[in-house]
Design a protein around this motif. Structure first.
Motif, PDB file in Angstrom:
ATOM      1  N   PHE A  69      16.918   1.751  -6.949  1.00 40.47           N
ATOM      2  CA  PHE A  69      16.970   3.029  -7.625  1.00 40.47           C
ATOM      3  C   PHE A  69      16.759   2.759  -9.105  1.00 40.47           C
ATOM      4  CE2 PHE A  69      21.350   1.562  -7.507  1.00 40.47           C
ATOM      5  CZ  PHE A  69      21.897   1.911  -8.734  1.00 40.47           C
ATOM      6  N   THR A  70      16.241   3.758  -9.809  1.00 37.64           N
ATOM      7  CA  THR A  70      15.975   3.634 -11.233  1.00 37.64           C
ATOM      8  C   THR A  70      16.814   4.658 -11.967  1.00 37.64           C
ATOM      9  OG1 THR A  70      13.720   2.892 -10.801  1.00 37.64           O
ATOM     10  CG2 THR A  70      14.178   3.705 -13.016  1.00 37.64           C
ATOM     11  N   VAL A  71      17.494   4.196 -12.992  1.00 38.57           N
ATOM     12  CA  VAL A  71      18.306   5.074 -13.824  1.00 38.57           C
ATOM     13  C   VAL A  71      17.537   5.283 -15.128  1.00 38.57           C
ATOM     14  CG1 VAL A  71      20.500   5.365 -15.025  1.00 38.57           C
ATOM     15  CG2 VAL A  71      20.438   4.174 -12.830  1.00 38.57           C
ATOM     16  N   GLU A  72      17.352   6.556 -15.489  1.00 38.16           N
ATOM     17  CA  GLU A  72      16.701   6.913 -16.740  1.00 38.16           C
ATOM     18  C   GLU A  72      17.713   7.667 -17.593  1.00 38.16           C
ATOM     19  OE1 GLU A  72      12.175   7.816 -15.901  1.00 38.16           O
ATOM     20  OE2 GLU A  72      13.487   8.961 -14.556  1.00 38.16           O
ATOM     21  N   VAL A  73      17.849   7.248 -18.841  1.00 32.65           N
ATOM     22  CA  VAL A  73      18.864   7.813 -19.722  1.00 32.65           C
ATOM     23  C   VAL A  73      18.189   8.398 -20.950  1.00 32.65           C
ATOM     24  CG1 VAL A  73      20.906   7.300 -21.100  1.00 32.65           C
ATOM     25  CG2 VAL A  73      20.537   6.119 -18.936  1.00 32.65           C
ATOM     26  N   LEU A  74      18.502   9.658 -21.232  1.00 33.18           N
ATOM     27  CA  LEU A  74      17.989  10.300 -22.434  1.00 33.18           C
ATOM     28  C   LEU A  74      18.778   9.822 -23.647  1.00 33.18           C
ATOM     29  CD1 LEU A  74      16.122  12.300 -23.794  1.00 33.18           C
ATOM     30  CD2 LEU A  74      17.730  14.108 -23.225  1.00 33.18           C
ATOM     31  N   GLU A  75      20.085   9.883 -23.541  1.00 31.50           N
ATOM     32  CA  GLU A  75      20.964   9.391 -24.603  1.00 31.50           C
ATOM     33  C   GLU A  75      22.282   9.004 -23.963  1.00 31.50           C
ATOM     34  OE1 GLU A  75      22.364  10.225 -29.083  1.00 31.50           O
ATOM     35  OE2 GLU A  75      20.575  11.111 -28.274  1.00 31.50           O
ATOM     36  N   PRO A  76      22.696   7.746 -24.127  1.00 34.45           N
ATOM     37  CA  PRO A  76      23.952   7.317 -23.494  1.00 34.45           C
ATOM     38  C   PRO A  76      25.147   8.107 -24.021  1.00 34.45           C
ATOM     39  CG  PRO A  76      22.810   5.459 -24.532  1.00 34.45           C
ATOM     40  CD  PRO A  76      22.068   6.686 -24.881  1.00 34.45           C
ATOM     41  N   SER A  77      25.977   8.606 -23.120  1.00 39.75           N
ATOM     42  CA  SER A  77      27.129   9.402 -23.543  1.00 39.75           C
ATOM     43  C   SER A  77      28.278   8.531 -24.045  1.00 39.75           C
ATOM     44  CB  SER A  77      27.605  10.287 -22.394  1.00 39.75           C
ATOM     45  OG  SER A  77      27.916   9.489 -21.282  1.00 39.75           O
ATOM     46  N   HIS A  78      28.288   7.270 -23.682  1.00 42.27           N
ATOM     47  CA  HIS A  78      29.349   6.360 -24.118  1.00 42.27           C
ATOM     48  C   HIS A  78      28.879   5.461 -25.273  1.00 42.27           C
ATOM     49  CE1 HIS A  78      31.921   7.496 -20.784  1.00 42.27           C
ATOM     50  NE2 HIS A  78      30.896   7.348 -19.982  1.00 42.27           N
ATOM     51  N   ARG A  79      27.989   5.953 -26.118  1.00 45.86           N
ATOM     52  CA  ARG A  79      27.358   5.269 -27.259  1.00 45.86           C
ATOM     53  C   ARG A  79      26.492   4.102 -26.802  1.00 45.86           C
ATOM     54  NH1 ARG A  79      32.513   3.312 -27.420  1.00 45.86           N
ATOM     55  NH2 ARG A  79      32.798   1.163 -28.046  1.00 45.86           N
ATOM     56  N   GLU A  80      25.704   3.596 -27.726  1.00 47.91           N
ATOM     57  CA  GLU A  80      24.773   2.533 -27.359  1.00 47.91           C
ATOM     58  C   GLU A  80      25.517   1.256 -27.007  1.00 47.91           C
ATOM     59  OE1 GLU A  80      23.043   0.349 -31.258  1.00 47.91           O
ATOM     60  OE2 GLU A  80      22.407   2.413 -30.995  1.00 47.91           O
ATOM     61  N   GLY A  81      24.847   0.432 -26.212  1.00 47.75           N
ATOM     62  CA  GLY A  81      25.443  -0.835 -25.794  1.00 47.75           C
ATOM     63  C   GLY A  81      24.801  -1.335 -24.519  1.00 47.75           C
ATOM     64  N   VAL A  82      25.419  -2.331 -23.914  1.00 47.81           N
ATOM     65  CA  VAL A  82      24.926  -2.898 -22.666  1.00 47.81           C
ATOM     66  C   VAL A  82      25.426  -2.034 -21.511  1.00 47.81           C
ATOM     67  CG1 VAL A  82      24.975  -4.911 -21.136  1.00 47.81           C
ATOM     68  CG2 VAL A  82      24.884  -5.234 -23.626  1.00 47.81           C
ATOM     69  N   TYR A  83      24.485  -1.591 -20.682  1.00 44.76           N
ATOM     70  CA  TYR A  83      24.812  -0.755 -19.518  1.00 44.76           C
ATOM     71  C   TYR A  83      24.431  -1.503 -18.249  1.00 44.76           C
ATOM     72  CZ  TYR A  83      26.002   3.370 -22.204  1.00 44.76           C
ATOM     73  OH  TYR A  83      26.640   4.257 -23.029  1.00 44.76           O
ATOM     74  N   TRP A  84      25.194  -1.254 -17.207  1.00 43.72           N
ATOM     75  CA  TRP A  84      24.946  -1.843 -15.898  1.00 43.72           C
ATOM     76  C   TRP A  84      24.558  -0.758 -14.911  1.00 43.72           C
ATOM     77  CZ3 TRP A  84      30.173  -4.787 -14.810  1.00 43.72           C
ATOM     78  CH2 TRP A  84      30.372  -5.762 -15.783  1.00 43.72           C
ATOM     79  N   CYS A  85      23.728  -1.127 -13.964  1.00 44.34           N
ATOM     80  CA  CYS A  85      23.585  -0.312 -12.768  1.00 44.34           C
ATOM     81  C   CYS A  85      24.056  -1.192 -11.622  1.00 44.34           C
ATOM     82  CB  CYS A  85      22.163   0.173 -12.564  1.00 44.34           C
ATOM     83  SG  CYS A  85      20.937  -1.119 -12.348  1.00 44.34           S
ATOM     84  N   GLY A  86      24.669  -0.572 -10.657  1.00 43.08           N
ATOM     85  CA  GLY A  86      25.197  -1.348  -9.550  1.00 43.08           C
ATOM     86  C   GLY A  86      25.592  -0.485  -8.384  1.00 43.08           C
ATOM     87  N   LEU A  87      26.317  -1.085  -7.487  1.00 39.82           N
ATOM     88  CA  LEU A  87      26.797  -0.414  -6.280  1.00 39.82           C
ATOM     89  C   LEU A  87      28.307  -0.608  -6.186  1.00 39.82           C
ATOM     90  CD1 LEU A  87      24.046  -1.762  -3.869  1.00 39.82           C
ATOM     91  CD2 LEU A  87      24.138   0.517  -4.893  1.00 39.82           C
ATOM     92  N   LEU A  88      28.995   0.384  -5.653  1.00 38.02           N
ATOM     93  CA  LEU A  88      30.436   0.295  -5.471  1.00 38.02           C
ATOM     94  C   LEU A  88      30.694  -0.243  -4.067  1.00 38.02           C
ATOM     95  CD1 LEU A  88      33.117   0.881  -6.909  1.00 38.02           C
ATOM     96  CD2 LEU A  88      33.122   3.105  -5.778  1.00 38.02           C
ATOM     97  N   SER A  89      31.253  -1.446  -3.987  1.00 36.96           N
ATOM     98  CA  SER A  89      31.485  -2.082  -2.677  1.00 36.96           C
ATOM     99  C   SER A  89      32.664  -1.426  -1.954  1.00 36.96           C
ATOM    100  CB  SER A  89      31.739  -3.582  -2.856  1.00 36.96           C
ATOM    101  OG  SER A  89      32.988  -3.784  -3.486  1.00 36.96           O
ATOM    102  N   LYS A  90      32.849  -1.817  -0.717  1.00 36.95           N
ATOM    103  CA  LYS A  90      33.922  -1.254   0.115  1.00 36.95           C
ATOM    104  C   LYS A  90      35.312  -1.520  -0.475  1.00 36.95           C
ATOM    105  CE  LYS A  90      31.086  -0.023   3.451  1.00 36.95           C
ATOM    106  NZ  LYS A  90      30.594   1.319   3.512  1.00 36.95           N
ATOM    107  N   ASN A  91      35.479  -2.617  -1.222  1.00 41.31           N
ATOM    108  CA  ASN A  91      36.784  -2.926  -1.810  1.00 41.31           C
ATOM    109  C   ASN A  91      36.886  -2.450  -3.268  1.00 41.31           C
ATOM    110  OD1 ASN A  91      35.150  -4.776  -3.043  1.00 41.31           O
ATOM    111  ND2 ASN A  91      36.325  -6.581  -2.456  1.00 41.31           N
ATOM    112  N   ASP A  92      36.053  -1.477  -3.643  1.00 39.47           N
ATOM    113  CA  ASP A  92      36.053  -0.843  -4.966  1.00 39.47           C
ATOM    114  C   ASP A  92      35.723  -1.782  -6.125  1.00 39.47           C
ATOM    115  OD1 ASP A  92      36.496   1.697  -3.994  1.00 39.47           O
ATOM    116  OD2 ASP A  92      38.680   1.542  -4.151  1.00 39.47           O
ATOM    117  N   THR A  93      34.954  -2.804  -5.877  1.00 37.37           N
ATOM    118  CA  THR A  93      34.429  -3.632  -6.964  1.00 37.37           C
ATOM    119  C   THR A  93      32.953  -3.303  -7.137  1.00 37.37           C
ATOM    120  OG1 THR A  93      33.930  -5.464  -5.470  1.00 37.37           O
ATOM    121  CG2 THR A  93      36.061  -5.532  -6.596  1.00 37.37           C
TER     122      THR A  93
END
Length: 141
Positions: free
Chosen positions: A73-97
């Motif tokens: 999947f591709t995430v496109e961001v117009l303007e980060p709501s949590h200010r600029e910085g390093v962002y991750w994309c990922g998946l939430l595993s069954k054990n909530d990690t």
């Protein structure tokens, strides 16, 4: 000449164009049913952000767009709501990690985003202009 004017206008922010920043997030087929995660890194192993389903297309009031491919999947961001910085994309595993798939630096304004690329174009031109100026002034004397 038109290109130079366009670059100048973009650098000073006089253009109202919209610039989406993108991050592609590939995953294994076995993880297809897991929830997607988009978050800002808060420490080396932690992040804060959004969780959404694989069918979601918009998040954060339309500032985040998500498109789904076969195994990514591709995430496109117009303007980060949590200010600029390093962002991750990922998946939430069954054990909530979070299974981190990719990371990237996202800018808080389109001007900063444009400048981050433009400076690498302009930087090599500086020595060329300096050499040309030195050669030209020596020929005149």
């Amino acid at each position: 000449m038109h290109f130079i004017i366009l670059v100048f206008l973009l650098a000073i922010g006089e253009n109202d164009a919209v610039f989406w920043q993108r991050l592609k997030c590939p995953y294994e087929p076995k993880h297809q049913s897991l929830l997607r995660v988009w978050c800002r890194q808060s420490s080396a192993e932690c992040c804060t952000g959004l969780i959404f389903s694989h069918s979601s297309q918009l998040a954060d009031g339309g500032k985040v767009r998500v498109t789904q491919d076969t195994h990514s999947f591709t995430v496109e961001v117009l303007e980060p709501s949590h200010r600029e910085g390093v962002y991750w994309c990922g998946l939430l595993s069954k054990n909530d990690t979070i299974i981190k798939l990719a990371e990237g630096y996202f800018y808080s304004s389109s001007t900063a985003f444009i400048w981050s690329f433009t400076r690498w174009i302009l930087l090599p031109l500086l020595p060329i202009v300096t050499i040309f100026t030195c050669v030209y002034t020596r020929k005149r004397w």
